[in-house]
Design a protein around this motif. Structure first.
Motif, PDB file in Angstrom:
ATOM      1  N   ALA A   1       3.683  -3.976 -56.666  1.00  0.00           N
ATOM      2  CA  ALA A   1       2.883  -3.761 -55.457  1.00  0.00           C
ATOM      3  C   ALA A   1       1.754  -2.769 -55.720  1.00  0.00           C
ATOM      4  CB  ALA A   1       3.765  -3.255 -54.317  1.00  0.00           C
ATOM      5  N   LEU A   2       2.035  -1.734 -56.505  1.00  0.00           N
ATOM      6  CA  LEU A   2       1.005  -0.745 -56.801  1.00  0.00           C
ATOM      7  C   LEU A   2      -0.093  -1.332 -57.673  1.00  0.00           C
ATOM      8  CD1 LEU A   2       3.231   2.378 -57.433  1.00  0.00           C
ATOM      9  CD2 LEU A   2       1.704   1.992 -55.499  1.00  0.00           C
ATOM     10  N   ALA A   3       0.289  -2.186 -58.621  1.00  0.00           N
ATOM     11  CA  ALA A   3      -0.712  -2.835 -59.460  1.00  0.00           C
ATOM     12  C   ALA A   3      -1.629  -3.707 -58.621  1.00  0.00           C
ATOM     13  CB  ALA A   3      -0.014  -3.665 -60.547  1.00  0.00           C
ATOM     14  N   ASP A   4      -1.053  -4.439 -57.678  1.00  0.00           N
ATOM     15  CA  ASP A   4      -1.864  -5.277 -56.790  1.00  0.00           C
ATOM     16  C   ASP A   4      -2.760  -4.413 -55.910  1.00  0.00           C
ATOM     17  OD1 ASP A   4      -2.388  -7.954 -55.471  1.00  0.00           O
ATOM     18  OD2 ASP A   4      -1.689  -6.815 -53.747  1.00  0.00           O
ATOM     19  N   TRP A   5      -2.216  -3.296 -55.422  1.00  0.00           N
ATOM     20  CA  TRP A   5      -2.997  -2.392 -54.582  1.00  0.00           C
ATOM     21  C   TRP A   5      -4.226  -1.885 -55.332  1.00  0.00           C
ATOM     22  CZ3 TRP A   5      -3.314  -0.417 -49.715  1.00  0.00           C
ATOM     23  CH2 TRP A   5      -4.057   0.736 -49.552  1.00  0.00           C
ATOM     24  N   ARG A   6      -4.024  -1.443 -56.563  1.00  0.00           N
ATOM     25  CA  ARG A   6      -5.137  -0.879 -57.324  1.00  0.00           C
ATOM     26  C   ARG A   6      -6.175  -1.947 -57.660  1.00  0.00           C
ATOM     27  NH1 ARG A   6      -0.604   2.270 -59.590  1.00  0.00           N
ATOM     28  NH2 ARG A   6      -0.901   4.417 -58.896  1.00  0.00           N
ATOM     29  N   GLU A   7      -5.715  -3.184 -57.869  1.00  0.00           N
ATOM     30  CA  GLU A   7      -6.658  -4.275 -58.146  1.00  0.00           C
ATOM     31  C   GLU A   7      -7.537  -4.554 -56.932  1.00  0.00           C
ATOM     32  OE1 GLU A   7      -6.593  -9.044 -59.267  1.00  0.00           O
ATOM     33  OE2 GLU A   7      -4.772  -7.851 -59.446  1.00  0.00           O
TER      34      GLU A   7
ATOM     35  N   CYS B   1      16.712 -12.379 -44.211  1.00  0.00           N
ATOM     36  CA  CYS B   1      17.508 -13.466 -44.769  1.00  0.00           C
ATOM     37  C   CYS B   1      18.800 -13.665 -43.970  1.00  0.00           C
ATOM     38  CB  CYS B   1      17.824 -13.161 -46.226  1.00  0.00           C
ATOM     39  SG  CYS B   1      18.635 -14.513 -47.111  1.00  0.00           S
ATOM     40  N   GLN B   2      19.154 -14.924 -43.736  1.00  0.00           N
ATOM     41  CA  GLN B   2      20.358 -15.241 -42.973  1.00  0.00           C
ATOM     42  C   GLN B   2      21.564 -15.537 -43.858  1.00  0.00           C
ATOM     43  OE1 GLN B   2      19.736 -18.099 -39.784  1.00  0.00           O
ATOM     44  NE2 GLN B   2      17.624 -17.415 -39.488  1.00  0.00           N
ATOM     45  N   ALA B   3      21.383 -15.442 -45.157  1.00  0.00           N
ATOM     46  CA  ALA B   3      22.523 -15.660 -46.057  1.00  0.00           C
ATOM     47  C   ALA B   3      23.467 -14.461 -46.002  1.00  0.00           C
ATOM     48  CB  ALA B   3      22.041 -15.871 -47.487  1.00  0.00           C
ATOM     49  N   THR B   4      24.747 -14.729 -46.132  1.00  0.00           N
ATOM     50  CA  THR B   4      25.743 -13.658 -46.133  1.00  0.00           C
ATOM     51  C   THR B   4      25.476 -12.691 -47.289  1.00  0.00           C
ATOM     52  OG1 THR B   4      27.388 -15.144 -45.173  1.00  0.00           O
ATOM     53  CG2 THR B   4      28.197 -13.150 -46.245  1.00  0.00           C
ATOM     54  N   GLY B   5      25.519 -11.405 -46.980  1.00  0.00           N
ATOM     55  CA  GLY B   5      25.355 -10.403 -48.026  1.00  0.00           C
ATOM     56  C   GLY B   5      23.936 -10.174 -48.479  1.00  0.00           C
ATOM     57  N   CYS B   6      22.965 -10.576 -47.674  1.00  0.00           N
ATOM     58  CA  CYS B   6      21.567 -10.349 -48.044  1.00  0.00           C
ATOM     59  C   CYS B   6      20.784  -9.869 -46.828  1.00  0.00           C
ATOM     60  CB  CYS B   6      20.914 -11.609 -48.604  1.00  0.00           C
ATOM     61  SG  CYS B   6      19.231 -11.328 -49.238  1.00  0.00           S
ATOM     62  N   GLU B   7      20.025  -8.802 -47.013  1.00  0.00           N
ATOM     63  CA  GLU B   7      19.207  -8.244 -45.935  1.00  0.00           C
ATOM     64  C   GLU B   7      17.727  -8.199 -46.316  1.00  0.00           C
ATOM     65  OE1 GLU B   7      20.957  -4.441 -45.302  1.00  0.00           O
ATOM     66  OE2 GLU B   7      22.750  -5.255 -44.310  1.00  0.00           O
ATOM     67  N   MET B   8      17.352  -8.974 -47.336  1.00  0.00           N
ATOM     68  CA  MET B   8      15.950  -9.024 -47.746  1.00  0.00           C
ATOM     69  C   MET B   8      15.112  -9.592 -46.602  1.00  0.00           C
ATOM     70  SD  MET B   8      15.680  -8.177 -51.146  1.00  0.00           S
ATOM     71  CE  MET B   8      14.600  -9.230 -52.109  1.00  0.00           C
ATOM     72  N   VAL B   9      13.867  -9.119 -46.493  1.00  0.00           N
ATOM     73  CA  VAL B   9      12.993  -9.573 -45.418  1.00  0.00           C
ATOM     74  C   VAL B   9      11.878 -10.442 -45.997  1.00  0.00           C
ATOM     75  CG1 VAL B   9      13.506  -7.485 -44.115  1.00  0.00           C
ATOM     76  CG2 VAL B   9      11.431  -7.579 -45.523  1.00  0.00           C
ATOM     77  N   PHE B  10      11.195 -11.169 -45.112  1.00  0.00           N
ATOM     78  CA  PHE B  10      10.098 -12.023 -45.551  1.00  0.00           C
ATOM     79  C   PHE B  10       9.138 -12.295 -44.395  1.00  0.00           C
ATOM     80  CE2 PHE B  10      13.741 -14.673 -44.400  1.00  0.00           C
ATOM     81  CZ  PHE B  10      13.199 -15.576 -43.480  1.00  0.00           C
ATOM     82  N   PHE B  11       7.953 -12.757 -44.747  1.00  0.00           N
ATOM     83  CA  PHE B  11       6.925 -13.147 -43.786  1.00  0.00           C
ATOM     84  C   PHE B  11       6.861 -14.666 -43.816  1.00  0.00           C
ATOM     85  CE2 PHE B  11       2.094 -13.441 -43.010  1.00  0.00           C
ATOM     86  CZ  PHE B  11       2.269 -13.518 -41.633  1.00  0.00           C
ATOM     87  N   ASP B  12       7.315 -15.299 -42.733  1.00  0.00           N
ATOM     88  CA  ASP B  12       7.469 -16.749 -42.671  1.00  0.00           C
ATOM     89  C   ASP B  12       6.130 -17.419 -42.359  1.00  0.00           C
ATOM     90  OD1 ASP B  12       8.195 -19.359 -42.254  1.00  0.00           O
ATOM     91  OD2 ASP B  12       9.748 -18.939 -40.771  1.00  0.00           O
TER      92      ASP B  12
ATOM     93  N   TYR C   1      -6.318 -11.824 -44.339  1.00  0.00           N
ATOM     94  CA  TYR C   1      -6.348 -10.422 -44.741  1.00  0.00           C
ATOM     95  C   TYR C   1      -5.139  -9.691 -44.172  1.00  0.00           C
ATOM     96  CZ  TYR C   1      -8.268  -5.832 -45.832  1.00  0.00           C
ATOM     97  OH  TYR C   1      -8.445  -4.576 -46.337  1.00  0.00           O
ATOM     98  N   VAL C   2      -4.847  -9.918 -42.901  1.00  0.00           N
ATOM     99  CA  VAL C   2      -3.670  -9.305 -42.287  1.00  0.00           C
ATOM    100  C   VAL C   2      -2.399  -9.837 -42.942  1.00  0.00           C
ATOM    101  CG1 VAL C   2      -2.350  -9.092 -40.158  1.00  0.00           C
ATOM    102  CG2 VAL C   2      -4.839  -8.863 -40.106  1.00  0.00           C
ATOM    103  N   GLY C   3      -2.396 -11.129 -43.251  1.00  0.00           N
ATOM    104  CA  GLY C   3      -1.236 -11.701 -43.917  1.00  0.00           C
ATOM    105  C   GLY C   3      -0.940 -11.034 -45.234  1.00  0.00           C
ATOM    106  N   ARG C   4      -1.994 -10.664 -45.967  1.00  0.00           N
ATOM    107  CA  ARG C   4      -1.804  -9.995 -47.251  1.00  0.00           C
ATOM    108  C   ARG C   4      -1.117  -8.657 -47.070  1.00  0.00           C
ATOM    109  NH1 ARG C   4      -7.219  -9.229 -50.120  1.00  0.00           N
ATOM    110  NH2 ARG C   4      -7.367  -7.277 -48.962  1.00  0.00           N
ATOM    111  N   TRP C   5      -1.524  -7.882 -46.046  1.00  0.00           N
ATOM    112  CA  TRP C   5      -0.904  -6.577 -45.830  1.00  0.00           C
ATOM    113  C   TRP C   5       0.485  -6.713 -45.216  1.00  0.00           C
ATOM    114  CZ3 TRP C   5      -2.999  -4.088 -49.198  1.00  0.00           C
ATOM    115  CH2 TRP C   5      -4.376  -4.001 -49.371  1.00  0.00           C
ATOM    116  N   ALA C   6       0.729  -7.810 -44.508  1.00  0.00           N
ATOM    117  CA  ALA C   6       2.094  -8.063 -44.043  1.00  0.00           C
ATOM    118  C   ALA C   6       3.012  -8.295 -45.240  1.00  0.00           C
ATOM    119  CB  ALA C   6       2.131  -9.267 -43.104  1.00  0.00           C
TER     120      ALA C   6
END
Length: 213
Positions: free
Chosen positions: A60-66, A166-177, A19-24
């Motif tokens: 994300a909003l569609a998932d939230w409402r579901e 992300c550790q790739a050059t030119g990318c600052e996207m985040v993720f939950f590993d 459940y916490v993972g989903r909100w992360a």
């Protein structure tokens, strides 16, 4: 008497519950959609208007409402129209530091966000559903409180390294590993392939050859 609570396991390793993972993951979506302007080697403008932010957040909003169906008196956040995307953008900026490298990264920002959005464990609906927002919270406040609490719980159980960028050059996207050894380095396959290609080109170039006479 001490009480021990077994925790959820991700790929065989001690971790937080699903459940916490989903909100992360919700926090990941908010940050990547509203607080990251370098993605997969390209610069992109942050969505600056309510329509632009709504478009970026629609999945994300569609998932939230579901996951939060509305019923009279269920205690959930009122869904009377589009959420306050300005507040969600502010929340995304506050969530982002938790994904940056360094000890206790983002702790102060998370604490402030939790206070600002009145985060509190709450059961509502039939059957009861657990959330981390106040009963009277609107959608924006509820999403911010749920996402912020989830990241705080990930950090609080000693798994903060799983919140990464992300550790790739030119990318600052985040993720939950959720890998076994928290070894993920890239936001996705595209950046992984870019990094491999760059490393290959660097190896092919090699050290400058000495001229011979």
């Amino acid at each position: 008497m001490a009480v021990t609570i077994d925790v959820w396991r991700i790929t065989g390793q001690s971790q937080i519950d699903s459940y916490v993972g989903r909100w992360a993951e919700l926090a990941v979506v908010l940050v990547n959609a509203l607080a990251v302007d370098h993605a997969q080697g390209r610069t992109r403008p942050l969505p600056a208007t309510a329509p632009e932010r709504l478009a970026a957040l629609e999945p994300a909003l569609a998932d939230w409402r579901e996951r939060h169906p509305r019923a009279p008196g269920d205690g959930g956040p009122p869904d009377t129209g589009p959420p306050d995307t300005g507040r969600l953008a502010e929340a995304a900026m506050a969530l982002r530091p938790a994904f940056l490298a360094g000890p206790y990264a983002g702790v102060a920002e998370l604490n402030a966000l939790l206070v600002r959005h009145g985060a509190v464990p709450n059961l509502h609906g039939e059957p009861p559903v657990l959330a981390f927002h106040a009963v009277e919270a609107d959608v924006a406040g509820a999403m911010a409180a749920d996402a912020g609490t989830a990241l705080a719980m990930v950090i609080g159980v000693g798994q903060g390294e799983r919140l990464a960028s992300c550790q790739a050059t030119g990318c600052e996207m985040v993720f939950f590993d959720v890998t076994r050894n928290a070894s993920r380095r890239f936001c996705g396959l595209a950046c992984q392939n870019r990094a491999k290609a760059a490393a290959y080109r660097a190896r092919r170039a090699g050290p400058a050859k000495k001229s011979t006479t």
